[in-house]
Design an enzyme around this catalytic site. Structure first.
Site, short mmCIF file in Angstrom:
data_model
loop_
_atom_site.label_atom_id
_atom_site.label_comp_id
_atom_site.label_asym_id
_atom_site.label_seq_id
_atom_site.Cartn_x
_atom_site.Cartn_y
_atom_site.Cartn_z
N ASP A 88 -3.78 2.80 0.71
CA ASP A 88 -4.22 2.59 -0.79
C ASP A 88 -4.54 1.21 -1.03
O ASP A 88 -4.95 0.72 -1.96
CB ASP A 88 -3.27 3.11 -1.41
CG ASP A 88 -3.24 4.55 -1.45
OD1 ASP A 88 -2.04 4.97 -1.08
OD2 ASP A 88 -4.07 5.12 -2.04
N HIS A 102 5.32 2.25 3.74
CA HIS A 102 4.93 3.64 3.87
C HIS A 102 6.30 4.23 4.43
O HIS A 102 6.84 3.42 5.33
CB HIS A 102 3.88 3.79 4.66
CG HIS A 102 3.17 5.00 4.94
ND1 HIS A 102 3.93 6.17 5.63
CD2 HIS A 102 1.99 5.44 4.36
CE1 HIS A 102 3.16 7.21 5.56
NE2 HIS A 102 2.03 6.82 4.82
C1 SDX Z 1 0.52 7.43 0.28
O1 SDX Z 1 3.46 10.26 3.00
C2 SDX Z 1 2.27 9.88 3.24
O2 SDX Z 1 1.74 10.11 4.37
C3 SDX Z 1 1.45 9.42 1.93
C4 SDX Z 1 0.22 8.71 2.15
C5 SDX Z 1 -0.83 9.91 2.65
O3 SDX Z 1 -1.77 9.63 3.06
O4 SDX Z 1 -0.54 11.20 2.20
O5 SDX Z 1 0.02 7.82 3.39
C6 SDX Z 1 -0.65 8.11 1.05
O6 SDX Z 1 1.17 7.81 -0.47
C7 SDX Z 1 0.53 5.94 0.68
C8 SDX Z 1 1.79 5.06 0.04
C9 SDX Z 1 1.27 4.61 -1.36
N1 SDX Z 1 2.29 4.12 -2.23
C10 SDX Z 1 2.30 2.99 -2.45
O7 SDX Z 1 1.85 1.90 -2.07
C11 SDX Z 1 3.40 2.46 -3.43
C12 SDX Z 1 4.16 1.03 -2.90
N2 SDX Z 1 4.90 1.69 -1.63
C13 SDX Z 1 6.45 2.18 -2.08
O8 SDX Z 1 6.52 2.86 -3.41
C14 SDX Z 1 7.06 2.72 -1.04
O9 SDX Z 1 6.77 1.77 0.04
C15 SDX Z 1 6.71 4.09 -0.32
C16 SDX Z 1 7.07 5.24 -1.61
C17 SDX Z 1 5.31 4.47 0.09
C18 SDX Z 1 7.65 4.61 0.78
O10 SDX Z 1 8.97 4.61 0.33
P1 SDX Z 1 10.18 4.72 1.11
O11 SDX Z 1 9.89 5.22 2.71
O12 SDX Z 1 10.86 5.87 0.48
O13 SDX Z 1 11.03 3.44 1.18
P2 SDX Z 1 11.82 2.92 0.17
O14 SDX Z 1 10.99 3.03 -1.12
O15 SDX Z 1 13.11 3.44 0.51
O16 SDX Z 1 11.70 1.32 0.78
C19 SDX Z 1 12.50 0.87 1.76
C20 SDX Z 1 12.76 -0.41 1.37
C21 SDX Z 1 13.54 -0.47 -0.07
O17 SDX Z 1 14.20 -1.67 -0.19
P3 SDX Z 1 15.83 -1.45 0.23
O18 SDX Z 1 16.50 -0.35 -0.81
O19 SDX Z 1 15.98 -0.76 1.80
O20 SDX Z 1 16.44 -2.81 -0.08
O21 SDX Z 1 11.65 -1.19 1.21
C22 SDX Z 1 11.22 -1.62 -0.10
C23 SDX Z 1 12.38 -0.83 -1.01
O22 SDX Z 1 12.83 -1.48 -2.17
N3 SDX Z 1 9.98 -1.38 -0.50
C24 SDX Z 1 9.10 -2.23 -1.16
C25 SDX Z 1 7.88 -1.67 -1.24
N4 SDX Z 1 8.13 -0.60 -0.41
C26 SDX Z 1 9.20 -0.25 0.01
N5 SDX Z 1 9.55 -3.41 -1.69
C27 SDX Z 1 8.28 -3.79 -2.22
N6 SDX Z 1 7.31 -3.44 -2.50
C28 SDX Z 1 6.72 -2.34 -1.77
N7 SDX Z 1 5.66 -1.83 -1.79
#
Ligand code: SDX
Length: 430
Positions: A365, A307
């Site tokens: 989720d 998140h």
């Molecule tokens: C919702 O914003 C909100 O409040 C949203 C929400 C709401 O109520 O409105 O809470 C609802 O959207 C919840 C999130 C649902 N999405 C997912 O579950 C999809 C999987 N999660 C990721 O796509 C990700 O965690 C995000 C999009 C939720 C957050 O992404 P960020 O903050 O932009 O973080 P990032 O993608 O830059 O990740 C940081 C690191 C990265 O590695 P590095 O590049 O630093 O090496 O963490 C890794 C990412 O690769 N990472 C994951 C991961 N999520 C982040 N690696 C594996 N699996 C994951 N799920």
């Protein structure tokens, strides 16, 4: 505004000071609105990692503590002690309703649940197998055609009617979207049922027999609505604020929020998470998928994990896990294969150094797909349920934006990295 200042020293320029604004909780902010004028420079913050887009009194999230407050009330207390319409009243008005206010609000919502009968014709333009979120974007956007007769949204009463209309009609439209996809007749709202029971009868009832809502399942879905009602300046809420800042019709603005929520990185994650669990299939394959999630060369992410704000457990995930267990128990599915797989996946991921270091925890989720599937909601309808609930937050944040004394159209700038100025050459010379 606090006495604290931020001083910016740019080489070759006089140091400039910016005021620091202090909130009730959470990060204070540097007011950089005068930066461009004072320095000729803009800030750069792609993805808005460190940018506050507005001041808000609605929702507070503490990502480190895993805390979520709606108008100051902890989500755990609201989920346990209130129903979704009480929470909707709280988010819009800033205070929980007393008994009389609660009854009056519920009565008013009941009287707006029907949609104009011509709305039914919009569905016929869609294939039956169209994704429900595509249908929702179209039909909710079309509502703006029915409510665009010079409404003056500077008037609180006009905003109140718009809020009640859309909150009342979203369950009807979501249920119609589902019925259309399975070729069953649309069910009319029933005023003898409360908000969430009425939604379930429109979803699962048929004209052939009276629908008897299961109170345990109704309560579970009502809590799911509460957990999804608002969440600060997430992508879809920011979309609604930006779309609404031009003075656009609020129903069209909500349609923009639905479109943004659809994405798998945002509200589409519950659908993606359930599909992921089905793909993993068995606990024995969890290590393979954890390895893929950690592999930089693999685009696979563990859906329902991570998140932008929460770097601790999403408090909604904990509540959702409890709701999931209660529903599965009520239905005699406590040994549900996917639920057991999800709990095992959660346990393994939370012990894995990659997830610990990156502070990746289950989000709202992760369990919501399992419980919605158990409630009989098809996977591709999960995000429609999310949109139904989040409409309360979207409309609340839209109203806060258009009534903000500092309100102006949102218009970010950019760092231009394209071609330098050049002249067009005649065709024969290109
Ligand atoms: C919702 O914003 C909100 O409040 C949203 C929400 C709401 O109520 O409105 O809470 C609802 O959207 C919840 C999130 C649902 N999405 C997912 O579950 C999809 C999987 N999660 C990721 O796509 C990700 O965690 C995000 C999009 C939720 C957050 O992404 P960020 O903050 O932009 O973080 P990032 O993608 O830059 O990740 C940081 C690191 C990265 O590695 P590095 O590049 O630093 O090496 O963490 C890794 C990412 O690769 N990472 C994951 C991961 N999520 C982040 N690696 C594996 N699996 C994951 N799920």
């Amino acid at each position: 505004m606090s006495e604290r200042k931020a001083t910016l020293q740019i080489s070759g320029q006089e140091a400039v000071e910016f005021p620091i604004m202090v909130g009730t909780h959470g990060n204070d902010v540097i007011d950089i609105r005068s930066l461009g004028g004072k320095t000729g420079l803009f800030t750069y913050d792609s993805g808005f990692l460190s940018t506050a887009s507005c001041q808000s009194k609605v929702t507070y999230i503490d990502g480190d503590k895993g805390e979520l407050l709606y108008r100051g009330y902890p989500i755990e207390q609201l989920a346990e002690q209130c129903n979704f319409l009480e929470v909707a009243y709280l988010l819009k008005n800033g205070e929980l309703p007393n008994k009389a206010e609660k009854e009056a609000f519920e009565e008013n919502i009941k009287n707006h649940t029907m949609v104009h009968d011509q709305i039914t014709r919009f569905f016929n333009g869609f294939r039956r197998d169209a994704h429900p979120m595509a249908v929702m974007v179209g039909v909710v956007g079309a509502l703006s055609a029915f409510y665009h007769h010079g409404e003056d949204y500077s008037k609180p009463e006009v905003r109140r009617i718009a809020f009640n209309r859309i909150i009342a009609k979203m369950p009807t439209i979501v249920a119609m979207t589902y019925k259309y996809s399975i070729g069953q007749p649309f069910m009319y709202p029933r005023n003898d049922l409360d908000y969430t029971a009425n939604f379930m009868q429109m979803m699962f009832g048929t004209p052939c027999e009276a629908y008897k809502p299961n109170p345990v399942l109704v309560r579970a879905l009502d809590i799911i609505f509460t957990l999804h009602a608002d969440h600060e300046q997430n992508a879809s809420t920011s979309t609604v604020r930006l779309a609404g800042s031009s003075g656009a019709n609020p129903f069209a603005t909500i349609a923009a929020g639905i479109a943004c929520l659809w994405g798998p990185a945002h509200g589409g994650a519950n659908e993606a998470c359930l599909n992921m669990l089905e793909e993993i299939g068995d606990v024995s394959k969890v290590p393979e998928y954890i390895a893929r999630a950690k592999d930089k060369n693999d685009s696979f992410k563990l859906m329902g994990f991570g998140h932008r704000v929460y770097k601790n457990f999403d408090p909604r995930a904990k509540l959702m896990r409890k709701v999931c267990y209660d529903v599965l128990t009520e239905l005699g599915l406590e040994n549900d294969r996917l639920f057991k797989l999800a709990m095992e996946l959660e346990k393994i991921a939370l012990e894995d150094p990659y997830f610990v270091e990156k502070k990746l925890y289950p989000n709202v989720d992760f369990y919501s797909g399992i419980v919605q599937k158990a409630l009989g909601i098809p996977t591709d309808m999960f995000t429609c349920i999310f949109a139904l609930a989040r409409t309360v937050g979207w409309m609340t944040q839209w109203e806060e934006m258009i009534t903000d004394p500092e309100y102006k159209i949102g218009r970010p700038r950019q760092l231009y990295i394209g071609a330098a100025r050049r002249d067009v050459a005649p065709l024969e010379k290109r």
